[in-house]
Design an enzyme around this catalytic site. Sequence first.
Site, PDB file in Angstrom:
ATOM      1  N   ASP A 168       0.964  -1.323   0.035  1.00  0.00           N
ATOM      2  CA  ASP A 168       0.142  -0.021  -0.011  1.00  0.00           C
ATOM      3  C   ASP A 168       0.797   1.359  -0.004  1.00  0.00           C
ATOM      4  O   ASP A 168       2.173   1.313  -0.523  1.00  0.00           O
ATOM      5  CB  ASP A 168      -0.806  -0.083   1.326  1.00  0.00           C
ATOM      6  CG  ASP A 168      -2.345   0.541   0.803  1.00  0.00           C
ATOM      7  OD1 ASP A 168      -2.420   2.045   1.205  1.00  0.00           O
ATOM      8  OD2 ASP A 168      -3.395   0.025   0.195  1.00  0.00           O
ATOM      9  N   HIS A 205      -3.098   6.124   4.266  1.00  0.00           N
ATOM     10  CA  HIS A 205      -3.746   4.625   4.145  1.00  0.00           C
ATOM     11  C   HIS A 205      -3.355   3.492   4.629  1.00  0.00           C
ATOM     12  O   HIS A 205      -3.995   2.671   4.944  1.00  0.00           O
ATOM     13  CB  HIS A 205      -3.955   4.829   2.512  1.00  0.00           C
ATOM     14  CG  HIS A 205      -5.046   4.018   1.802  1.00  0.00           C
ATOM     15  ND1 HIS A 205      -4.540   2.848   1.306  1.00  0.00           N
ATOM     16  CD2 HIS A 205      -6.403   4.113   1.630  1.00  0.00           C
ATOM     17  CE1 HIS A 205      -5.743   2.081   0.651  1.00  0.00           C
ATOM     18  NE2 HIS A 205      -6.745   2.851   0.983  1.00  0.00           N
ATOM     19  N   SER A 413     -11.142  -0.823   0.788  1.00  0.00           N
ATOM     20  CA  SER A 413      -9.678  -0.721   1.181  1.00  0.00           C
ATOM     21  C   SER A 413      -9.511  -1.407   2.651  1.00  0.00           C
ATOM     22  O   SER A 413      -8.787  -1.932   2.897  1.00  0.00           O
ATOM     23  CB  SER A 413      -9.200   0.740   1.071  1.00  0.00           C
ATOM     24  OG  SER A 413      -8.691   0.929  -0.271  1.00  0.00           O
TER      25      SER A 413
END
Length: 477
Positions: A168, A205, A413
């Site tokens: 990621d 994230h 996600s």
Amino acid sequence: MPPQRFREQFRQIQRSMPGVPLAMGPDDAGEFLYEKGVVLAREGEEAQIVEDTVRGHFRTLAAGAPDRVRRLGPAGNRSGVVRIQVSDPGEGDAGGDPAVAGALRALAAVEGRAGRRMITRNHVVHIAVNACPGDEPVPVARDARPNPAVAETDGEPGEDAARVLVVDTGLMHDYRSYPPLARTDGDAQVAECDDDGILQQYCGHGTFIAGLVAAVAPHTDITVSGALNDAGAVLEHEFGEKLFDAVEAGGWPDVLSVSAGTSNGRTDGLLGVDAFMRELRERRTLLVACAGNNGSATPFWPAAYADLPGYEDAVLSVGALRADGESGACFSNHGGWVKAYAPGERLTSALTGFETPVPYVYQHSTYDACRYGFDYACTCHHPRHMGMLSEDGASAKPDQVMFEGLAQWSGTSFATPVAAGMVVSHMAACGERDPRAARRRLLEAVDEFVDVRGAHKPALLPPTWRPVRVPAPTARP
């Protein structure tokens, strides 16, 4: 995906990939993004066939066009693909690329005779809140608890703890200030803030995802690869290579958590990750991948490999449940290729600002109603905020907030690491060393199911997850 949001995201991704002309596809429909003027082919004999066929196709159409067909970059990468330029990328606008479409048509007959795909667009692979965001992060109170809450465990993890690799964006500089992530290792997030000290979009994230794995399965060895640090977007030919790099850096993990992908209008996968997926199939690693946030049944790769022969045990595709757990979230992709759903709306996990509060300016405006036609209080329109990229942003000041550690965020996600955590938690509880067997037995033991657009699907609900019930928002004045 609503055109407004897709175009906003297109501009954002284009800025993050300077020097790479991009187009929307197919033909401005807003389903995926790809590199203009370039196609992919398998290196070797097939690449030569593609070159010769495309050159002959253009020779019948326009003088000089065949001379533009040439290979770009060195061959010999592990992904086994080469880029072939078929036109001048500077020609035309972002609303599609006729030359690339023509090259694909030129190979159609050849592919039919060969019985396999030989050419594809070079798609943009993006984190699942990127070209199709569930929403942007929302601040929570300083005394808020993570949701799912951190599971209670006895003692310290042993040497046989399951290994989860998150591919990621990287880890925020202060992530160790969040106790559940104290043992997590990996790459650092690149350029967390802009020159004005404003948190950049999608930073945090990877940290948020790692925090969710750590909450659901505390006795887990978590590593975060920052392979998607460039605003969470890479080209398809690079993605396969980055996946190889990530798994080989520390050895193939038990579980590989990937909250990124793209659709491509096909049902047979991505050419750029084909070599990686074939290698994965021969390993014991389980790939847990997000279904994507387009609100669509169109396959989203690599998650949709879960529906292809030979990958049934190797891949778990995960959609997002709405905050109250009653059905699929409005933004979640769906279809037979989505094998399970996990909480993915209004989850609370680690973001940034543990040491010093960090400001963030919203990029997108919320809508007056759900952009997918749902009638619950989804993240499309609650909580309200004005964003700087939106069409009405020129006449209104975008909203700014402060993050001080935890945040609330939505998207497939985040359903993905919840599901990954449940697999490794099942491994620890049952003494199971095979992650694929753990996946199979976990799904067989599920006693919670949800109806998602007419399909009865297993719901992976961590014991520490709490449904969030949000009252219907009032109309924007």
